[in-house]
Scaffold this active site. Sequence first.
Site, mmCIF file in Angstrom:
data_model
loop_
_atom_site.group_PDB
_atom_site.id
_atom_site.type_symbol
_atom_site.label_atom_id
_atom_site.label_comp_id
_atom_site.label_asym_id
_atom_site.label_seq_id
_atom_site.Cartn_x
_atom_site.Cartn_y
_atom_site.Cartn_z
ATOM 1 N N THR A 187 0.811 -1.217 0.000
ATOM 2 C CA THR A 187 0.000 0.000 0.000
ATOM 3 C C THR A 187 0.845 1.269 0.000
ATOM 4 O O THR A 187 0.495 2.265 -0.619
ATOM 5 C CB THR A 187 -0.933 0.017 1.230
ATOM 6 N N SER A 243 1.232 -7.530 -1.216
ATOM 7 C CA SER A 243 1.785 -8.535 -0.306
ATOM 8 C C SER A 243 0.890 -9.753 -0.142
ATOM 9 O O SER A 243 1.319 -10.769 0.410
ATOM 10 C CB SER A 243 2.091 -7.923 1.064
ATOM 11 N N SER A 244 -0.351 -9.684 -0.624
ATOM 12 C CA SER A 244 -1.200 -10.875 -0.624
ATOM 13 C C SER A 244 -0.619 -11.960 -1.533
ATOM 14 O O SER A 244 -0.954 -13.142 -1.396
ATOM 15 C CB SER A 244 -2.613 -10.525 -1.084
ATOM 16 N N THR A 273 1.142 -4.556 4.253
ATOM 17 C CA THR A 273 0.847 -4.918 5.642
ATOM 18 C C THR A 273 0.250 -6.314 5.792
ATOM 19 O O THR A 273 0.403 -6.943 6.841
ATOM 20 C CB THR A 273 -0.128 -3.906 6.258
ATOM 21 N N ASP A 274 -0.447 -6.817 4.767
ATOM 22 C CA ASP A 274 -1.200 -8.056 4.938
ATOM 23 C C ASP A 274 -0.325 -9.242 5.341
ATOM 24 O O ASP A 274 -0.738 -10.073 6.153
ATOM 25 C CB ASP A 274 -1.967 -8.400 3.653
ATOM 26 N N THR A 305 2.121 -9.178 14.807
ATOM 27 C CA THR A 305 0.965 -9.668 14.064
ATOM 28 C C THR A 305 0.098 -8.490 13.661
ATOM 29 O O THR A 305 0.023 -7.485 14.389
ATOM 30 C CB THR A 305 0.164 -10.679 14.918
ATOM 31 N N THR A 341 -2.067 -21.514 20.118
ATOM 32 C CA THR A 341 -3.346 -20.968 20.540
ATOM 33 C C THR A 341 -3.943 -20.017 19.511
ATOM 34 O O THR A 341 -3.219 -19.291 18.821
ATOM 35 C CB THR A 341 -3.226 -20.238 21.891
ATOM 36 N N GLN A 342 -5.268 -20.017 19.418
ATOM 37 C CA GLN A 342 -5.973 -19.057 18.568
ATOM 38 C C GLN A 342 -5.967 -17.657 19.168
ATOM 39 O O GLN A 342 -6.220 -16.680 18.462
ATOM 40 C CB GLN A 342 -7.425 -19.502 18.367
ATOM 41 N N CYS A 343 -5.685 -17.556 20.452
ATOM 42 C CA CYS A 343 -5.712 -16.258 21.132
ATOM 43 C C CYS A 343 -4.525 -15.403 20.694
ATOM 44 O O CYS A 343 -3.435 -15.909 20.447
ATOM 45 C CB CYS A 343 -5.659 -16.443 22.649
#
Length: 338
Positions: A13, A57-58, A88-89, A161, A271-273
């Site tokens: 971007t 970046s995708s 950023t992705d 992240t 973990t998903q957290c």
Amino acid sequence: MQNKVLIIYTGGTIGMVQGKDGSLHPFALKGIFEAVPQLELCDYTIDSCQLDNIIDSSNMTPRVWVDIAGIIEREYDNYDGFVVLHGTDTMAYTASALSFMLENLGKPVVLTGSQLPVGVLRSDGRENIVCALEIASCKEVVIPEVCVFFENRLYRGNRSTKVSAENFDAFKSYNYPSLAKAGITITYKKHLILPPPDKPLKVHKLFDEHIAVLKLFPGISKELVDSILHTPHLKAAIIEAYGSGNALTEKWFIDSLQDAIERGILLMDVTQCKAGAVKLRQYEASCDMERIGVISGHDITIEAAVTKMMHVLGICTNAPDTVRYMMENPICGEFSKN
């Protein structure tokens, strides 16, 4: 003598313009310099280069990671630091991958980008570029790490992240503090930065992409789990479990995991957290996973887990014990063991 910094432009971007169809497309690096005239005031030398094919970046792939690492390897002795302009992705994936690829890194590699193109009036890109360059060129505090700079924070790359598609503070590092904060001055947290290496840079360029991510959700079926774990040529899989590493305890699920392990597939519990860590056996719902040999990802991010797994499988061909050992132990600060 002035320090020298190399900007590596990959796309994203920060360097996009709006096309006739209304969507954003990458454009040449020259436009970024025209949009950030402040760079002429820097008291260090800035050179730049760009990938042969700049991308959204995708479309990031391990092949592009190798291209970026190759530029750093080739120019390593010519520059004091590197700034990678990136979308950023997948920025956290690239930062994580580079952290594993650049063994014994002794100079800063700072990834940054923006939520708005740098040519837009309210763009966050100008400040991100200027601060990333300041950090990469700093003589007083040299950060021998791959990092992500966004908004006003510098994060360890393999701890970062993306958390927002709209806000300027798009990145967080939930399980490790930021390494620096930019205000009127840039304040460095020296005690959190990795120590400088005592060996020369070694660049790893092999990845094995035969991995999978199995994200658990209520109602997940045996057919779905088995289809993922029977993917042709699969070597390892990351299980995105609940909370502190918990999963359903139904017999069919544990049997499916155990069958995969017996077929030589490495399984890692993450973990998903966004914050917190896997703690196997803290709850009964994770005891079976530990019993059958699923390894703990501790507080690793999914981005670091994916890239580390591909990296380790790539450099440890036909060495399952070494792969398991390397996945269970941190290589460059990507997780903290419980």
